[in-house]
Design a protein around this motif. Sequence first.
Motif, PDB file in Angstrom:
ATOM      1  N   ASN A 110       0.798  -1.218   0.000  1.00  7.85           N
ATOM      2  CA  ASN A 110       0.000   0.000   0.000  1.00  7.85           C
ATOM      3  C   ASN A 110       0.835   1.274   0.000  1.00  7.85           C
ATOM      4  OD1 ASN A 110      -2.369  -1.423   0.009  1.00  7.85           O
ATOM      5  ND2 ASN A 110      -2.522  -1.506   2.237  1.00  7.85           N
ATOM      6  N   LEU A 111       2.135   1.168   0.176  1.00  6.29           N
ATOM      7  CA  LEU A 111       2.962   2.348   0.273  1.00  6.29           C
ATOM      8  C   LEU A 111       3.436   2.793  -1.104  1.00  6.29           C
ATOM      9  CD1 LEU A 111       5.079   1.471   3.417  1.00  6.29           C
ATOM     10  CD2 LEU A 111       3.119   3.005   3.259  1.00  6.29           C
ATOM     11  N   SER A 112       3.379   4.106  -1.340  1.00  6.02           N
ATOM     12  CA  SER A 112       3.882   4.631  -2.595  1.00  6.02           C
ATOM     13  C   SER A 112       5.386   4.827  -2.510  1.00  6.02           C
ATOM     14  CB  SER A 112       3.197   5.974  -2.882  1.00  6.02           C
ATOM     15  OG  SER A 112       3.462   6.891  -1.821  1.00  6.02           O
ATOM     16  N   ALA A 113       6.030   4.984  -3.672  1.00  2.00           N
ATOM     17  CA  ALA A 113       7.476   5.189  -3.717  1.00  2.00           C
ATOM     18  C   ALA A 113       7.792   6.666  -3.563  1.00  2.00           C
ATOM     19  CB  ALA A 113       8.029   4.648  -5.022  1.00  2.00           C
ATOM     20  N   ALA A 114       8.786   6.985  -2.731  1.00  2.00           N
ATOM     21  CA  ALA A 114       9.200   8.370  -2.504  1.00  2.00           C
ATOM     22  C   ALA A 114      10.451   8.665  -3.321  1.00  2.00           C
ATOM     23  CB  ALA A 114       9.466   8.598  -1.024  1.00  2.00           C
ATOM     24  N   ASP A 115      10.620   9.956  -3.730  1.00  2.00           N
ATOM     25  CA  ASP A 115      11.768  10.355  -4.528  1.00  2.00           C
ATOM     26  C   ASP A 115      12.996  10.641  -3.686  1.00  2.00           C
ATOM     27  OD1 ASP A 115      10.303  10.142  -6.892  1.00  2.00           O
ATOM     28  OD2 ASP A 115       9.529  12.185  -6.675  1.00  2.00           O
ATOM     29  N   ASP A 116      12.805  11.025  -2.428  1.00  2.00           N
ATOM     30  CA  ASP A 116      13.931  11.344  -1.561  1.00  2.00           C
ATOM     31  C   ASP A 116      13.510  11.134  -0.117  1.00  2.00           C
ATOM     32  OD1 ASP A 116      12.420  13.670  -0.823  1.00  2.00           O
ATOM     33  OD2 ASP A 116      13.248  14.707  -2.562  1.00  2.00           O
ATOM     34  N   LEU A 117      14.444  11.344   0.819  1.00  2.00           N
ATOM     35  CA  LEU A 117      14.151  11.120   2.230  1.00  2.00           C
ATOM     36  C   LEU A 117      13.068  12.043   2.749  1.00  2.00           C
ATOM     37  CD1 LEU A 117      17.710  10.482   3.712  1.00  2.00           C
ATOM     38  CD2 LEU A 117      15.829   8.857   3.561  1.00  2.00           C
ATOM     39  N   SER A 118      13.063  13.274   2.266  1.00  2.00           N
ATOM     40  CA  SER A 118      12.048  14.219   2.731  1.00  2.00           C
ATOM     41  C   SER A 118      10.651  13.769   2.331  1.00  2.00           C
ATOM     42  CB  SER A 118      12.344  15.611   2.164  1.00  2.00           C
ATOM     43  OG  SER A 118      11.330  16.520   2.530  1.00  2.00           O
ATOM     44  N   SER A 119      10.469  13.398   1.063  1.00  3.85           N
ATOM     45  CA  SER A 119       9.142  12.967   0.616  1.00  3.85           C
ATOM     46  C   SER A 119       8.761  11.606   1.178  1.00  3.85           C
ATOM     47  CB  SER A 119       9.091  12.958  -0.916  1.00  3.85           C
ATOM     48  OG  SER A 119      10.079  12.097  -1.446  1.00  3.85           O
ATOM     49  N   MET A 120       9.776  10.823   1.636  1.00  2.00           N
ATOM     50  CA  MET A 120       9.485   9.551   2.291  1.00  2.00           C
ATOM     51  C   MET A 120       8.538   9.772   3.465  1.00  2.00           C
ATOM     52  SD  MET A 120      12.299   7.047   4.062  1.00  2.00           S
ATOM     53  CE  MET A 120      11.860   5.602   5.028  1.00  2.00           C
ATOM     54  N   PHE A 121       8.756  10.876   4.202  1.00  4.63           N
ATOM     55  CA  PHE A 121       7.900  11.174   5.353  1.00  4.63           C
ATOM     56  C   PHE A 121       6.681  12.005   4.962  1.00  4.63           C
ATOM     57  CE2 PHE A 121      11.936  10.053   7.221  1.00  4.63           C
ATOM     58  CZ  PHE A 121      11.580   9.291   8.311  1.00  4.63           C
ATOM     59  N   SER A 122       6.861  12.971   4.073  1.00  4.93           N
ATOM     60  CA  SER A 122       5.737  13.832   3.703  1.00  4.93           C
ATOM     61  C   SER A 122       4.666  13.084   2.932  1.00  4.93           C
ATOM     62  CB  SER A 122       6.233  15.027   2.884  1.00  4.93           C
ATOM     63  OG  SER A 122       6.814  14.586   1.664  1.00  4.93           O
ATOM     64  N   GLU A 123       5.057  12.003   2.246  1.00  2.80           N
ATOM     65  CA  GLU A 123       4.091  11.218   1.483  1.00  2.80           C
ATOM     66  C   GLU A 123       3.632   9.974   2.250  1.00  2.80           C
ATOM     67  OE1 GLU A 123       5.810  10.367  -2.302  1.00  2.80           O
ATOM     68  OE2 GLU A 123       6.171  12.488  -2.761  1.00  2.80           O
ATOM     69  N   GLY A 124       3.958   9.922   3.530  1.00  6.06           N
ATOM     70  CA  GLY A 124       3.512   8.811   4.354  1.00  6.06           C
ATOM     71  C   GLY A 124       2.008   8.833   4.573  1.00  6.06           C
ATOM     72  N   LYS A 125       1.526   7.816   5.250  1.00  5.63           N
ATOM     73  CA  LYS A 125       0.072   7.646   5.418  1.00  5.63           C
ATOM     74  C   LYS A 125      -0.269   7.374   6.876  1.00  5.63           C
ATOM     75  CE  LYS A 125      -1.764   3.748   4.273  1.00  5.63           C
ATOM     76  NZ  LYS A 125      -2.269   2.567   3.509  1.00  5.63           N
ATOM     77  N   ALA A 126      -1.262   8.075   7.369  1.00  6.19           N
ATOM     78  CA  ALA A 126      -1.789   7.820   8.712  1.00  6.19           C
ATOM     79  C   ALA A 126      -3.089   7.037   8.598  1.00  6.19           C
ATOM     80  CB  ALA A 126      -2.020   9.128   9.452  1.00  6.19           C
ATOM     81  N   SER A 127      -3.293   6.125   9.537  1.00  3.83           N
ATOM     82  CA  SER A 127      -4.522   5.336   9.569  1.00  3.83           C
ATOM     83  C   SER A 127      -4.803   4.956  11.015  1.00  3.83           C
ATOM     84  CB  SER A 127      -4.394   4.075   8.703  1.00  3.83           C
ATOM     85  OG  SER A 127      -3.336   3.255   9.178  1.00  3.83           O
ATOM     86  N   GLY A 128      -5.945   4.372  11.244  1.00  8.63           N
ATOM     87  CA  GLY A 128      -6.239   3.965  12.607  1.00  8.63           C
ATOM     88  C   GLY A 128      -7.648   3.443  12.779  1.00  8.63           C
ATOM     89  N   GLN A 129      -7.973   3.177  14.026  1.00  7.37           N
ATOM     90  CA  GLN A 129      -9.305   2.703  14.368  1.00  7.37           C
ATOM     91  C   GLN A 129      -9.707   3.238  15.737  1.00  7.37           C
ATOM     92  OE1 GLN A 129     -10.348  -1.447  15.890  1.00  7.37           O
ATOM     93  NE2 GLN A 129     -11.079  -1.621  13.774  1.00  7.37           N
ATOM     94  N   ILE A 130     -10.931   3.681  15.843  1.00  6.99           N
ATOM     95  CA  ILE A 130     -11.532   4.035  17.131  1.00  6.99           C
ATOM     96  C   ILE A 130     -12.513   2.922  17.486  1.00  6.99           C
ATOM     97  CG2 ILE A 130     -12.927   5.699  18.410  1.00  6.99           C
ATOM     98  CD1 ILE A 130     -11.909   7.833  16.436  1.00  6.99           C
ATOM     99  N   ARG A 131     -12.369   2.363  18.676  1.00  9.63           N
ATOM    100  CA  ARG A 131     -13.211   1.237  19.088  1.00  9.63           C
ATOM    101  C   ARG A 131     -13.884   1.525  20.424  1.00  9.63           C
ATOM    102  NH1 ARG A 131     -10.735  -4.741  18.965  1.00  9.63           N
ATOM    103  NH2 ARG A 131     -11.079  -4.295  16.747  1.00  9.63           N
ATOM    104  N   GLU A 132     -15.179   1.244  20.473  1.00 13.49           N
ATOM    105  CA  GLU A 132     -15.915   1.237  21.740  1.00 13.49           C
ATOM    106  C   GLU A 132     -16.411  -0.176  21.958  1.00 13.49           C
ATOM    107  OE1 GLU A 132     -18.807   1.138  24.766  1.00 13.49           O
ATOM    108  OE2 GLU A 132     -19.257   0.634  22.674  1.00 13.49           O
ATOM    109  N   PHE A 133     -16.220  -0.676  23.183  1.00 16.32           N
ATOM    110  CA  PHE A 133     -16.560  -2.063  23.481  1.00 16.32           C
ATOM    111  C   PHE A 133     -17.280  -2.117  24.824  1.00 16.32           C
ATOM    112  CE2 PHE A 133     -14.883  -6.344  22.023  1.00 16.32           C
ATOM    113  CZ  PHE A 133     -15.745  -7.103  22.796  1.00 16.32           C
ATOM    114  N   SER A 134     -18.443  -2.751  24.827  1.00 17.48           N
ATOM    115  CA  SER A 134     -19.180  -2.998  26.066  1.00 17.48           C
ATOM    116  C   SER A 134     -19.475  -4.486  26.155  1.00 17.48           C
ATOM    117  CB  SER A 134     -20.492  -2.214  26.091  1.00 17.48           C
ATOM    118  OG  SER A 134     -20.250  -0.819  26.104  1.00 17.48           O
ATOM    119  N   ILE A 135     -19.299  -5.050  27.340  1.00 20.30           N
ATOM    120  CA  ILE A 135     -19.483  -6.483  27.530  1.00 20.30           C
ATOM    121  C   ILE A 135     -20.200  -6.734  28.844  1.00 20.30           C
ATOM    122  CG2 ILE A 135     -17.207  -6.754  28.620  1.00 20.30           C
ATOM    123  CD1 ILE A 135     -17.032  -9.506  27.235  1.00 20.30           C
ATOM    124  N   SER A 136     -21.081  -7.736  28.849  1.00 18.85           N
ATOM    125  CA  SER A 136     -21.797  -8.127  30.063  1.00 18.85           C
ATOM    126  C   SER A 136     -21.909  -9.644  30.085  1.00 18.85           C
ATOM    127  CB  SER A 136     -23.191  -7.505  30.104  1.00 18.85           C
ATOM    128  OG  SER A 136     -23.886  -7.906  31.265  1.00 18.85           O
TER     129      SER A 136
END
Length: 443
Positions: A19-45
């Motif tokens: 899923n990662l794209s190719a960067a042209d240099d070290l600077s774009s390696m970070f600037s073209e990075g990707k953030a992702s995540g998940q928010i979870r709510e869980f209730s159990i009884s």
Amino acid sequence: MKKGITSSFLAFGLIASANLSAADDLSSMFSEGKASGQIREFSISRSVKTSNPASADYTRDANAVGGYLKYETAAYEGLSLGAAFYTTNGFGLDSPKTDYTKVDPTLLGPNNESYSILGEAYVQFKYENTTFKGGRQKLDTPLAGSDDARMLPNLFEAYLLINTDVSDTTLIAGHVTRFAQGTFGRAYNGGILAATSGYSAVDTRNQVGEFVNMGAYAIGEKTDGVSVAAAIYAGVPNLKVQIWDYFAHDILNAIYADASYEMKLDNASTYFAGQLIKEDGIGKKYLGDVASIYGAAKVGVKVANFNIYGAYSQTTESGGNALLKSIITPWGGMPAYTQGMVTRHMFLAGTKATKGALTYDWKDFGPKLTTTLYYVDFAMDDNNGYTHGDASEMGFDVIYYPSAIKNLQVRLRGNFTDDFNVAATTGYTTEWDEYRFILNYNF
């Protein structure tokens, strides 16, 4: 595991690089990075019932919110980096939180406290058809896996090589050094039930939220970790085959193999699958002379929007030594066709387990909704090491994706056990009814 087992293994270790794209240099390696995540709510009884007149029935509950935030750089000259922060935070808990007849222990850390962890921090390098990934990461393999059944998953420190040079074949080799138990393992309290259900034989309540030596976690003795090798083949249409070998230094060697085949029909399809686990002790230094086998088969049919299957499994008879004849799985791996949502007795010595499940996809009626019903029966060996009677579990799983909120999953699950445990001397039984409500928002 509820997901398609083989497909998840084929993706093992490769998802990030794909899923990662190719960067042209070290600077774009970070600037073209990707953030992702998940928010979870869980209730159990869980409402626990016992036939012991000296013990009171009780209901325990818990609520938590958390999830993870991940950042992956773009690839520069094949090199990329990744890190993920995980957190779980309780709310609305009864007091005292350490009373496990009031507060369910499976959503939080020791003493039912909230906690956070840098769960992933890895370097990845891809050259042609070979990928190296090393550091903290999430794994999903047959006998070492995330087991993401509650708030936070199991996580690993591992060093892996994945190669696809051979046509239709994925080859994996690596070494796993440390393990960070997720929240689900706190359902157990050590002993043979924990060791055969994916967790530590010595301590599951307190080894949460930190990376510890693989052996120290599993049996209380530091070891050199677990070396792993695998081959996954998908070169024949509709057939997938895989074999894994786990060499747990000074503990045991475990071989896992499975094969699945789907036959397409005019208006339906049928599928067949088989799996085998064979374990043998190494050096008898810590655990002893383990010698156990688990075998299982599954057959199912998909017609219209229905998916129906049945499965059967059997584990080596105890012969008077339950632990050495059981399937030991202390690092979250739980691939069995016959496990329940909670009940995992199929790996105890001498167990004969039978499971049936029915899933229906409601897409023809409009909503993005699936419902599953299942029943699993465990015929127990008299010397299985945990319970002195047969057990069973039935339950349901409802998954809904509301069209009004993209990337939101709403999930309602329930499981109902019968004779989960039968006491040896008295015959008193323990069982429960459990409900879970889960919200997962991915971004």
